[in-house]
Write an enzyme that holds these catalytic residues in place. Structure first.
Site, PDB file in Angstrom:
ATOM      1  N   ASN A   9      57.454  34.822  22.445  1.00 32.02           N
ATOM      2  CA  ASN A   9      56.705  35.396  23.564  1.00 32.02           C
ATOM      3  C   ASN A   9      55.933  34.273  24.257  1.00 32.02           C
ATOM      4  O   ASN A   9      54.946  33.782  23.721  1.00 32.02           O
ATOM      5  CB  ASN A   9      55.743  36.469  23.020  1.00 32.02           C
ATOM      6  CG  ASN A   9      54.837  37.019  24.109  1.00 32.02           C
ATOM      7  OD1 ASN A   9      55.054  36.790  25.300  1.00 32.02           O
ATOM      8  ND2 ASN A   9      53.814  37.763  23.698  1.00 32.02           N
ATOM      9  N   TRP A  10      56.406  33.888  25.433  1.00 27.68           N
ATOM     10  CA  TRP A  10      55.788  32.747  26.131  1.00 27.68           C
ATOM     11  C   TRP A  10      54.532  33.155  26.898  1.00 27.68           C
ATOM     12  O   TRP A  10      53.875  32.305  27.508  1.00 27.68           O
ATOM     13  CB  TRP A  10      56.801  32.108  27.092  1.00 27.68           C
ATOM     14  CG  TRP A  10      57.986  31.483  26.396  1.00 27.68           C
ATOM     15  CD1 TRP A  10      58.211  31.404  25.043  1.00 27.68           C
ATOM     16  CD2 TRP A  10      59.113  30.841  27.018  1.00 27.68           C
ATOM     17  NE1 TRP A  10      59.408  30.766  24.800  1.00 27.68           N
ATOM     18  CE2 TRP A  10      59.980  30.401  25.987  1.00 27.68           C
ATOM     19  CE3 TRP A  10      59.475  30.592  28.348  1.00 27.68           C
ATOM     20  CZ2 TRP A  10      61.178  29.734  26.240  1.00 27.68           C
ATOM     21  CZ3 TRP A  10      60.673  29.931  28.608  1.00 27.68           C
ATOM     22  CH2 TRP A  10      61.508  29.509  27.564  1.00 27.68           C
ATOM     23  N   LYS A  11      54.244  34.430  26.921  1.00 24.80           N
ATOM     24  CA  LYS A  11      53.036  34.947  27.605  1.00 24.80           C
ATOM     25  C   LYS A  11      52.924  34.391  29.019  1.00 24.80           C
ATOM     26  O   LYS A  11      53.931  34.155  29.682  1.00 24.80           O
ATOM     27  CB  LYS A  11      51.781  34.628  26.781  1.00 24.80           C
ATOM     28  CG  LYS A  11      51.894  35.079  25.328  1.00 24.80           C
ATOM     29  CD  LYS A  11      50.568  35.100  24.654  1.00 24.80           C
ATOM     30  CE  LYS A  11      50.767  35.350  23.172  1.00 24.80           C
ATOM     31  NZ  LYS A  11      49.555  35.720  22.506  1.00 24.80           N
ATOM     32  N   HIS A  95      52.328  45.348  24.072  1.00 24.79           N
ATOM     33  CA  HIS A  95      51.680  44.182  23.446  1.00 24.79           C
ATOM     34  C   HIS A  95      50.169  44.406  23.451  1.00 24.79           C
ATOM     35  O   HIS A  95      49.612  44.955  24.402  1.00 24.79           O
ATOM     36  CB  HIS A  95      52.036  42.897  24.200  1.00 24.79           C
ATOM     37  CG  HIS A  95      51.617  41.663  23.451  1.00 24.79           C
ATOM     38  ND1 HIS A  95      50.320  41.203  23.455  1.00 24.79           N
ATOM     39  CD2 HIS A  95      52.314  40.823  22.646  1.00 24.79           C
ATOM     40  CE1 HIS A  95      50.244  40.126  22.685  1.00 24.79           C
ATOM     41  NE2 HIS A  95      51.441  39.870  22.185  1.00 24.79           N
ATOM     42  N   GLU A  97      47.711  42.576  24.007  1.00 21.64           N
ATOM     43  CA  GLU A  97      46.950  42.029  25.146  1.00 21.64           C
ATOM     44  C   GLU A  97      46.992  43.013  26.308  1.00 21.64           C
ATOM     45  O   GLU A  97      46.012  43.145  27.053  1.00 21.64           O
ATOM     46  CB  GLU A  97      47.512  40.647  25.531  1.00 21.64           C
ATOM     47  CG  GLU A  97      47.096  39.588  24.507  1.00 21.64           C
ATOM     48  CD  GLU A  97      48.055  38.417  24.372  1.00 21.64           C
ATOM     49  OE1 GLU A  97      48.989  38.284  25.184  1.00 21.64           O
ATOM     50  OE2 GLU A  97      47.870  37.631  23.413  1.00 21.64           O
ATOM     51  N   GLU A 167      51.804  43.504  14.880  1.00 23.81           N
ATOM     52  CA  GLU A 167      51.025  42.309  15.203  1.00 23.81           C
ATOM     53  C   GLU A 167      49.538  42.619  15.084  1.00 23.81           C
ATOM     54  O   GLU A 167      48.937  43.179  16.013  1.00 23.81           O
ATOM     55  CB  GLU A 167      51.300  41.874  16.643  1.00 23.81           C
ATOM     56  CG  GLU A 167      52.729  41.516  16.935  1.00 23.81           C
ATOM     57  CD  GLU A 167      52.803  40.653  18.184  1.00 23.81           C
ATOM     58  OE1 GLU A 167      53.208  39.491  18.060  1.00 23.81           O
ATOM     59  OE2 GLU A 167      52.417  41.125  19.268  1.00 23.81           O
ATOM     60  N   GLY A 173      47.067  34.435  17.989  1.00 18.38           N
ATOM     61  CA  GLY A 173      46.488  33.268  18.645  1.00 18.38           C
ATOM     62  C   GLY A 173      45.231  32.738  17.972  1.00 18.38           C
ATOM     63  O   GLY A 173      44.524  31.903  18.526  1.00 18.38           O
ATOM     64  N   SER A 212      50.214  34.381  14.659  1.00 12.47           N
ATOM     65  CA  SER A 212      50.085  33.003  14.166  1.00 12.47           C
ATOM     66  C   SER A 212      51.193  32.605  13.185  1.00 12.47           C
ATOM     67  O   SER A 212      50.940  31.893  12.212  1.00 12.47           O
ATOM     68  CB  SER A 212      48.703  32.781  13.548  1.00 12.47           C
ATOM     69  OG  SER A 212      47.697  32.959  14.528  1.00 12.47           O
ATOM     70  N   GLY A 233      54.191  33.746  19.251  1.00 16.77           N
ATOM     71  CA  GLY A 233      53.534  33.382  20.498  1.00 16.77           C
ATOM     72  C   GLY A 233      53.457  31.870  20.643  1.00 16.77           C
ATOM     73  O   GLY A 233      54.438  31.211  21.003  1.00 16.77           O
ATOM     74  N   GLY A 234      52.287  31.298  20.340  1.00 14.11           N
ATOM     75  CA  GLY A 234      52.033  29.872  20.549  1.00 14.11           C
ATOM     76  C   GLY A 234      53.138  28.957  20.038  1.00 14.11           C
ATOM     77  O   GLY A 234      53.559  28.026  20.745  1.00 14.11           O
TER      78      GLY A 234
HETATM   79  C1  PEP Z   1      51.921  37.223  20.226  1.00 15.84           C
HETATM   80  O1  PEP Z   1      51.212  37.133  21.198  1.00 15.84           O
HETATM   81  O2  PEP Z   1      52.820  38.083  20.242  1.00 15.84           O
HETATM   82  C2  PEP Z   1      51.692  36.343  19.086  1.00 15.84           C
HETATM   83  C3  PEP Z   1      52.153  36.705  17.925  1.00 15.84           C
HETATM   84  O3  PEP Z   1      50.991  35.176  19.317  1.00 15.84           O
HETATM   85  P1  PEP Z   1      50.700  33.977  18.261  1.00 15.84           P
HETATM   86  O4  PEP Z   1      51.967  33.700  17.521  1.00 15.84           O
HETATM   87  O5  PEP Z   1      50.247  32.840  19.113  1.00 15.84           O
HETATM   88  O6  PEP Z   1      49.625  34.475  17.347  1.00 15.84           O
END
Ligand code: PEP
Length: 251
Positions: A9-11, A95, A97, A167, A173, A212, A233-234
């Site tokens: 997920n590049w957000k 998601h 967010e 999640e 994050g 994470s 994500g990251g």
């Molecule tokens: C996400 O936003 O779906 C996510 C899992 O982010 P991260 O891996 O950065 O925690």
């Protein structure tokens, strides 16, 4: 047998230049054949990524879709049918967010899930509790309610062609990851909730863990019986790290 899925997920990250670099990195990865891999760029970059990953095994998805499946008068939104037309195969819905910052309700998420399926996209339904909810012992209650929002509206049949992603919000994050046991407990509860409606369908649903995930913790997480891959994500913004996570899912 569920085929593992690793999703990046590049957000709201990326420029045309950085996306081009990331595509180049992805194209050179050695990916395990038994793992399905997908990336979710911003909708602005979907076309660039679809073109850049043409003839690669990596699929492309979108991070959200409109509640209505077909194009129409809804300024700023993108319809699931447009995403399909642009080359997307999957779409994230719900998601955290979007639930927490943009106020998306369970009802809106269920409509987006239905819109995605109506157009032939595979929805990835995201669920997860906040830190306050976990500390109050409400984790399973929250996740059950979020999953129930789709289950009650669309029925268990909708999960034949869908993916679920657990999640925990406190792990997204933050560098904090749920332990493999903590994650497994919630994944098992999600599968149990689905199995109460139809055991065979529940058995086939892939449930991803997100929060994470990195190459160093992926092997243990993906080794749990009800964790079928990850939503990253990251770490998905670094092709080499993402490739190592994909390989961990294939082990
Ligand atoms: C996400 O936003 O779906 C996510 C899992 O982010 P991260 O891996 O950065 O925690």
């Amino acid at each position: 047998m569920r085929r593992p899925l690793v999703a990046g997920n590049w957000k709201m990250h990326g420029t045309r230049a950085s996306v081009a670099e990331l595509i180049e990195g992805l194209r050179h990865l050695q990916l395990p054949g038994d793992v399905e891999v997908v990336v979710f760029p911003s909708s602005l970059h979907v076309g660039q990524v679809v073109a850049g990953l043409e003839s690669s095994v990596i699929a492309v998805g979108a991070q959200d879709c409109a509640v209505d499946p077909m194009p129409g008068a809804l300024t700023g939104e993108v319809a699931a049918s447009q995403l399909l037309d642009a080359g997307c195969a999957l779409v994230l819905v719900g998601h955290s967010e979007r639930r927490l910052i943009l106020g998306e309700s369970d009802a809106v998420v269920a409509r987006k899930f239905a819109a995605a399926q109506a157009c032939g996209l595979l929805p990835v339904l995201c669920l997860g509790e906040t830190l306050a909810q976990r500390e109050a012992g409400q984790t399973l209650e929250v996740v059950t309610r979020q999953l129930g929002g789709v289950l009650e509206e669309l029925g268990i049949g909708a999960f034949v062609s869908a993916v679920v992603a657990y999640e925990p919000v406190w792990a997204i994050g933050t560098g904090l990851t749920a332990s493999a046991q903590q994650a497994q407990e919630v994944h098992a509860a999600i599968r149990q909730q689905l199995a109460a409606e139809n055991a065979e369908i529940a058995c086939g649903v892939r449930i991803l863990y997100g929060g994470s995930v990195k190459a160093v913790n992926a092997v243990e997480l993906f080794g749990m019986p009800d964790i079928d891959g990850g939503l990253i994500g990251g770490a998905s913004l670094n092709a080499d790290e993402f490739g190592a996570i994909c390989r961990a899912a294939g082990n």
